[in-house]
Design an enzyme around this catalytic site. Sequence first.
Site, mmCIF file in Angstrom:
data_model
loop_
_atom_site.group_PDB
_atom_site.id
_atom_site.type_symbol
_atom_site.label_atom_id
_atom_site.label_comp_id
_atom_site.label_asym_id
_atom_site.label_seq_id
_atom_site.Cartn_x
_atom_site.Cartn_y
_atom_site.Cartn_z
ATOM 1 N N TRP A 24 -21.077 61.184 22.353
ATOM 2 C CA TRP A 24 -20.707 61.190 23.777
ATOM 3 C C TRP A 24 -21.850 60.673 24.628
ATOM 4 O O TRP A 24 -22.995 61.096 24.484
ATOM 5 C CB TRP A 24 -20.343 62.624 24.171
ATOM 6 C CG TRP A 24 -19.960 62.816 25.607
ATOM 7 C CD1 TRP A 24 -19.348 61.924 26.432
ATOM 8 C CD2 TRP A 24 -20.158 63.998 26.393
ATOM 9 N NE1 TRP A 24 -19.135 62.465 27.675
ATOM 10 C CE2 TRP A 24 -19.635 63.749 27.688
ATOM 11 C CE3 TRP A 24 -20.717 65.251 26.135
ATOM 12 C CZ2 TRP A 24 -19.665 64.699 28.706
ATOM 13 C CZ3 TRP A 24 -20.747 66.190 27.149
ATOM 14 C CH2 TRP A 24 -20.215 65.921 28.421
ATOM 15 N N CYS A 25 -21.547 59.751 25.554
ATOM 16 C CA CYS A 25 -22.464 59.275 26.589
ATOM 17 C C CYS A 25 -23.742 58.709 25.968
ATOM 18 O O CYS A 25 -23.665 57.829 25.119
ATOM 19 C CB CYS A 25 -22.728 60.401 27.586
ATOM 20 S SG CYS A 25 -23.531 59.852 29.105
ATOM 21 N N ILE A 26 -24.924 59.199 26.354
ATOM 22 C CA ILE A 26 -26.145 58.665 25.763
ATOM 23 C C ILE A 26 -26.226 59.024 24.280
ATOM 24 O O ILE A 26 -26.850 58.314 23.494
ATOM 25 C CB ILE A 26 -27.408 59.155 26.516
ATOM 26 C CG1 ILE A 26 -28.646 58.421 25.999
ATOM 27 C CG2 ILE A 26 -27.574 60.644 26.418
ATOM 28 C CD1 ILE A 26 -29.922 58.757 26.740
#
Length: 527
Positions: free
Chosen positions: A257-259
């Site tokens: 998820w995300c970074i």
Amino acid sequence: MTPDSLQRLFEDWTRHWMLPQQTPGEGAAPGALASDPRFKDPAWTATPYGRFLLKWYEAAGQTAQHVGELGNQLPAHQKNLWNFYVQYAVDALSPSNYFLTNPQALQKALDTQGKSVLTGLTRALEDLQNNALPASTDASAFTVGGNLANTAGAVVFQNEVFQLLQYQPLTAKVSAVPVVVVPPCVNKYYAFDLNEQKSFVKYLVEQGMQVFMVSWRNPHAGTTQAGWEEYIYDGVHKAIKVTCDVASSPRTNLLAWCIGGALSFSALSVMTAAEKKRIASATFLTTLVDYSDHGDVGIFIDPPQVAAMEPRLRMKGVMPGQDLAKAMAMLHAKDSIWHFYVSNYLLGDNIPPFDVLYWNSDTANVPANLYQYYVENMYLKNLMREPGALQLRGRKSDPGNLDMPCCFVSATEDHIVPWKTTLLGLDLVSGPAEFLLTEGGHVSGTVINHPAKSRKSYWFNGPRTTDPEAWQAGAEKHQGSWWPEWQRWVAQFSGKQVAAPQALGSADWPVIEAAPGSYVLEIVPQG
């Protein structure tokens, strides 16, 4: 600002006040403010003073629109900066934010015989001492490992970068191929495991999946030199290997998820052929691979701002989590800062408990080396998409190295990771790839979307194209949470059903401690 521009602003302001205007009756705010929740209390329209304040602020807002137009001739990024800070100033100058210009606060002080004022002042002084934002939730209502992050499991591995959690199966049979979840290192992992009604982890375990979770260490200022390479090799690569070993499986599914998705994409892009054999599938949840559109966070990321921040980061050794939280709050200051400022300090209202906001305020530091590498090479130079542009411990990265089945999941209202830009990832990977779009925001549409309560919709099975309109027009729209759809997709790569393990860990990787683990509980100075 030219003299002509100043003259125009003066004329607009004067015209607003001198032309005859309809005076709103009691209970009705003027014009554009009629639906503004800041002014819904009857105290704003019950007296001439309140109506005067609303009229003044309406005039200020209209003038600010013309001030914003002065930036139209600037380059795109500078124009966005100009508009952002103009709106930030307008929100900050709202009469609702100041005790003597907030009729609701004055009335409540009268009704409570000053108790609301005393409560607000006490909270404000405490937050000033801690350099903290106004509280968004009653922190005393939550305990990580108590009523949050309480899905049964154990830590089966740890190093200086992360702990790996394995969750207790809840079914007699489980899929032979596990899934390992890689959350962002800028937040703590338990967004995936808030409580039984919202837990993505619990849902997957109930579906008969073997679930492992990365819990990143929250680094102390001045105690870590870890950077992107360490998080790739000692983090993502190691988590994949240990997950396979503990689950006695040659392969694992990966969800990031995300970074955490950026780290995982980068990790896969430098894997050898033998290492890639461990990856059954890869899912990237609200993850940028092409950084041509930075989303709202682009306001804070440009060469001058990044260069100005670097000496401070080097001195501290970390990007403090509170600094990141304040920057994110500034993006939506009216709702994320001023709403709680007024409620907590001016009105002295009770602070209600809200688990998602508790998680959001439970910040984590990011190693300075990792943060600087990420913003420079991805946000500023957009190198993740370029074959051979990045070298990690001597290996050249290549997005085409991702030849395993991939799924990109994004959200329609995500202003941090724009979904139309995440769609570009379909052109960069070389293997079979799917895209799933859900309604909602960065957290509310994706990680917090349990099927039992979801009122959202999602799109899936669209054409493999990076044209957003063409993709959405060709995709199938379904009601409900995206979680079951993704679970059906990943089941193709999860192997046969086998007997659930009777104990957690393995001979090589025995249980270290119970979930949620000590890393997520560690109290770390912000730097």
